[in-house]
Design a protein around this motif. Sequence first.
Motif, PDB file in Angstrom:
ATOM      1  N   ALA A   1       1.143  -1.582  -0.182  1.00 19.66           N
ATOM      2  CA  ALA A   1      -0.244   0.128   0.300  1.00 19.66           C
ATOM      3  C   ALA A   1       0.624   1.144  -0.199  1.00 19.66           C
ATOM      4  O   ALA A   1       2.137   1.660   1.002  1.00 19.66           O
ATOM      5  CB  ALA A   1      -1.094   0.052   1.169  1.00 19.66           C
ATOM      6  N   VAL A   2       0.242   2.369  -0.589  1.00 17.95           N
ATOM      7  CA  VAL A   2       1.348   3.307  -1.106  1.00 17.95           C
ATOM      8  C   VAL A   2       0.715   4.125  -0.720  1.00 17.95           C
ATOM      9  O   VAL A   2      -0.586   4.517  -0.824  1.00 17.95           O
ATOM     10  CB  VAL A   2       1.556   4.066  -2.444  1.00 17.95           C
ATOM     11  CG1 VAL A   2       2.583   5.539  -2.423  1.00 17.95           C
ATOM     12  CG2 VAL A   2       2.374   2.348  -3.200  1.00 17.95           C
ATOM     13  N   VAL A   3       0.996   5.636   0.333  1.00 21.91           N
ATOM     14  CA  VAL A   3       0.402   6.399   1.473  1.00 21.91           C
ATOM     15  C   VAL A   3       0.469   7.218   1.342  1.00 21.91           C
ATOM     16  O   VAL A   3       2.229   7.359   1.121  1.00 21.91           O
ATOM     17  CB  VAL A   3       0.054   6.202   3.008  1.00 21.91           C
ATOM     18  CG1 VAL A   3      -1.277   4.788   2.440  1.00 21.91           C
ATOM     19  CG2 VAL A   3       0.743   5.477   3.938  1.00 21.91           C
TER      20      VAL A   3
ATOM     21  N   GLY B   1      -0.279  15.394  -3.478  1.00 25.24           N
ATOM     22  CA  GLY B   1       0.666  15.835  -3.761  1.00 25.24           C
ATOM     23  C   GLY B   1       1.657  15.550  -3.679  1.00 25.24           C
ATOM     24  O   GLY B   1       2.894  15.735  -3.606  1.00 25.24           O
ATOM     25  N   ALA B   2       2.053  13.680  -2.458  1.00 24.37           N
ATOM     26  CA  ALA B   2       3.049  13.441  -2.249  1.00 24.37           C
ATOM     27  C   ALA B   2       4.048  11.991  -2.982  1.00 24.37           C
ATOM     28  O   ALA B   2       5.304  11.992  -3.372  1.00 24.37           O
ATOM     29  CB  ALA B   2       2.987  12.305  -0.783  1.00 24.37           C
ATOM     30  N   GLY B   3       3.572  11.922  -4.139  1.00 25.58           N
ATOM     31  CA  GLY B   3       3.726  11.326  -5.439  1.00 25.58           C
ATOM     32  C   GLY B   3       3.351   9.498  -5.998  1.00 25.58           C
ATOM     33  O   GLY B   3       3.982   9.482  -6.282  1.00 25.58           O
TER      34      GLY B   3
ATOM     35  N   LEU C   1       5.010   5.076   2.958  1.00 29.61           N
ATOM     36  CA  LEU C   1       4.884   6.547   2.681  1.00 29.61           C
ATOM     37  C   LEU C   1       5.776   7.427   2.258  1.00 29.61           C
ATOM     38  O   LEU C   1       6.766   7.275   2.368  1.00 29.61           O
ATOM     39  CB  LEU C   1       4.796   6.634   4.841  1.00 29.61           C
ATOM     40  CG  LEU C   1       4.657   7.993   5.039  1.00 29.61           C
ATOM     41  CD1 LEU C   1       3.091   8.391   4.586  1.00 29.61           C
ATOM     42  CD2 LEU C   1       4.927   8.437   6.334  1.00 29.61           C
ATOM     43  N   MET C   2       4.679   7.640   1.671  1.00 30.90           N
ATOM     44  CA  MET C   2       5.630   8.751   0.813  1.00 30.90           C
ATOM     45  C   MET C   2       5.586  10.241   1.476  1.00 30.90           C
ATOM     46  O   MET C   2       4.368  10.969   1.621  1.00 30.90           O
ATOM     47  CB  MET C   2       4.802   8.835  -0.729  1.00 30.90           C
ATOM     48  CG  MET C   2       5.533   7.389  -1.312  1.00 30.90           C
ATOM     49  SD  MET C   2       5.697   7.348  -3.125  1.00 30.90           S
ATOM     50  CE  MET C   2       6.872   8.364  -3.922  1.00 30.90           C
ATOM     51  N   ASP C   3       6.450  11.032   1.229  1.00 30.74           N
ATOM     52  CA  ASP C   3       6.245  12.613   1.699  1.00 30.74           C
ATOM     53  C   ASP C   3       7.172  13.606   0.828  1.00 30.74           C
ATOM     54  O   ASP C   3       8.142  13.999   1.592  1.00 30.74           O
ATOM     55  CB  ASP C   3       6.232  12.433   2.588  1.00 30.74           C
ATOM     56  CG  ASP C   3       6.259  14.082   3.682  1.00 30.74           C
ATOM     57  OD1 ASP C   3       6.020  15.148   3.347  1.00 30.74           O
ATOM     58  OD2 ASP C   3       6.601  15.205   5.258  1.00 30.74           O
ATOM     59  N   GLY C   4       6.810  13.276  -0.970  1.00 37.33           N
ATOM     60  CA  GLY C   4       7.751  13.807  -1.153  1.00 37.33           C
ATOM     61  C   GLY C   4       9.147  12.617  -1.951  1.00 37.33           C
ATOM     62  O   GLY C   4       8.784  12.146  -1.649  1.00 37.33           O
ATOM     63  N   PRO C   5      10.264  13.989  -1.565  1.00 39.87           N
ATOM     64  CA  PRO C   5      11.300  12.555  -1.518  1.00 39.87           C
ATOM     65  C   PRO C   5      11.776  11.789  -0.686  1.00 39.87           C
ATOM     66  O   PRO C   5      12.466  10.705  -0.293  1.00 39.87           O
ATOM     67  CB  PRO C   5      12.426  12.781  -1.810  1.00 39.87           C
ATOM     68  CG  PRO C   5      11.437  15.089  -2.434  1.00 39.87           C
ATOM     69  CD  PRO C   5      11.155  14.939  -1.320  1.00 39.87           C
ATOM     70  N   GLN C   6      10.850  11.884   0.819  1.00 39.96           N
ATOM     71  CA  GLN C   6      10.736  11.137   1.901  1.00 39.96           C
ATOM     72  C   GLN C   6      10.001  10.170   1.601  1.00 39.96           C
ATOM     73  O   GLN C   6       8.544  10.169   1.512  1.00 39.96           O
ATOM     74  CB  GLN C   6      10.726  12.136   3.440  1.00 39.96           C
ATOM     75  CG  GLN C   6      11.607  13.579   3.357  1.00 39.96           C
ATOM     76  CD  GLN C   6      12.744  12.938   3.597  1.00 39.96           C
ATOM     77  OE1 GLN C   6      13.135  12.262   4.237  1.00 39.96           O
ATOM     78  NE2 GLN C   6      14.189  13.755   3.052  1.00 39.96           N
TER      79      GLN C   6
END
Length: 564
Positions: free
Chosen positions: A363-365, A369-371, A530-535
């Motif tokens: 799962a990608v969360v 706008g996080a990508g 968990l995506m938060d931009g590059p993080q």
Amino acid sequence: MNAPEGGRAMFWRALRREPGQLVRLGLWSVVEAAPAFLIGHAVARAIEDGFAPAEPLVGLGWLAALGLTWLAGAVAARQVVLAVAAVAEPFRDDLLAHVVEGALRQEPGAGRDSAAVARAGLQVELARDAFAAVVTTVRGFVFTLVSVVLGLLTLAPETIVLVLPPFLAGLGLFLASLPALGRRQRAFLVADEHLAEAMTDMAGGLRDIQACGLRERVAGRLDRRVAAQAAAARALAGVTAVRTAALAVGGWLPVVLVLAGTPWLLDSGLGPGVIVGTLAYVTQSLAPALGGLVQGLGVSGVRLAASLGRILAMAPPAPPAGPRIRPLRSDVRFDAVTFAYGPRSAPIVEGLDLTVPEGDHLAVVGPSGAGKSTLAALVSGLLPPGEGEVLVGGVPAGRLDPAARVLIPQEAYVFRGTLLENLAYYARDAGQARVEAAVEAVGATGLVAGLGGYAAVVEPRVLSAGQRQLVALVRAYLAPAPLAILDEATCHLDPAAEARAEDAFARRGGTLIVVAHRLTSALRARRVLLMDGPQITLGTHDELVRRSPLYADLAGHWHPEPVS
């Protein structure tokens, strides 16, 4: 491939795609052109064998035969329209696919915007209509010309020397003017687009223009655009005057020559009826055919060439990507992948190393706008990475056989056809039992019943967004692709329906990547990204709750200090 070459290739590919339709078009064209062959004979025989020797029934019989032929031609004309439409619609689909693919390939910084895509869509509709008009016109001209030549040869071969030379001269004059006509038509379209853009920009900034005292400057710029468009229109009108000369030479000069040559024709043993029949061939068949060709190619043909040029310029073709490959596995690997929308944009994904083993459920969360959707597009090969490599089963995602993966976007696509055709689009050989099992597994049984069964015709505009998503989910479930990517594909379903659909895909087998609309999707997954931009943070749900304040916040937990 330059624009003219690309346009010609698309034109001929559209014609060759459906050989059966071309055969059908040719056969009906023969019937439609029958009056063009018979008219001269019917008129000549009606006069010579009927009315002249006072046998009116014979004359009326010939005219009745011509009338019946015209009725058959009218029926054939309808079939011709249907056959041309069957060829033109796939051509339109090709152009739309080209525009959409070009828009997807372009970076936002490179000038892609909704207005440009809308203009390209308008050009596609113009090109489709012009394509149909060109095919109809050229086909009709060729069949009419052949019919008239055969008619003249069988009625009075002597008249050929009076009719064909001026006709061919007029045709040649018109064809010689087409390149200049095409150039000036394209210039007119460009000038018209520039004026429309200037008007749109001016209308959107009226308040600022007034506040900053720019009225005269903006008005001067618009005046220049209007003047450029007017000049292009005058230049186009100048070339189109050649069409009138071509019609005069090719359509009406033969009439003059036949009338002037009447004494010679009578001395050759031809009767008055034959001369009138020859004039009927010229005035009722040949001149209208030339007029139709001049109008069709001079307007629709030039418009088609100009529209294709604009479409190809707006959406340049993609570079060749090599053969598509069907991998033996469905694992996904990101190797130092970086991606940004434009050279000056901040990376959405930066230096990502990620492995999704075959059979995994990820799962990608992350916040909006996080990508997340960018990641799905990279996996499916719709976006190429700026740096690094995305591999599916060891194959670069951009070279992946589309049958090896199935992507369900947020806005599901449903086409007009039966419900069964929509559901089994990726599995045409699926039997009724397999389709019903997929419908039951995904939770679409109520949808099937509500629409009236599998044979019901689906009208996409009357379906809700959730209904369209259920159709797309069943379609993807039936697909043989071992990799399934759900990009918020259940966002229009209620939580219970979403859970049932995701559980069905988890039990389906293969590798599953879910871009989550609700965090409950993460609870059902084996691992969570968990995506938060590059993080980027990867782990199970429980691990991320402990390690990531952002994920804990998303999950309804709050840690005032970062958890180490």
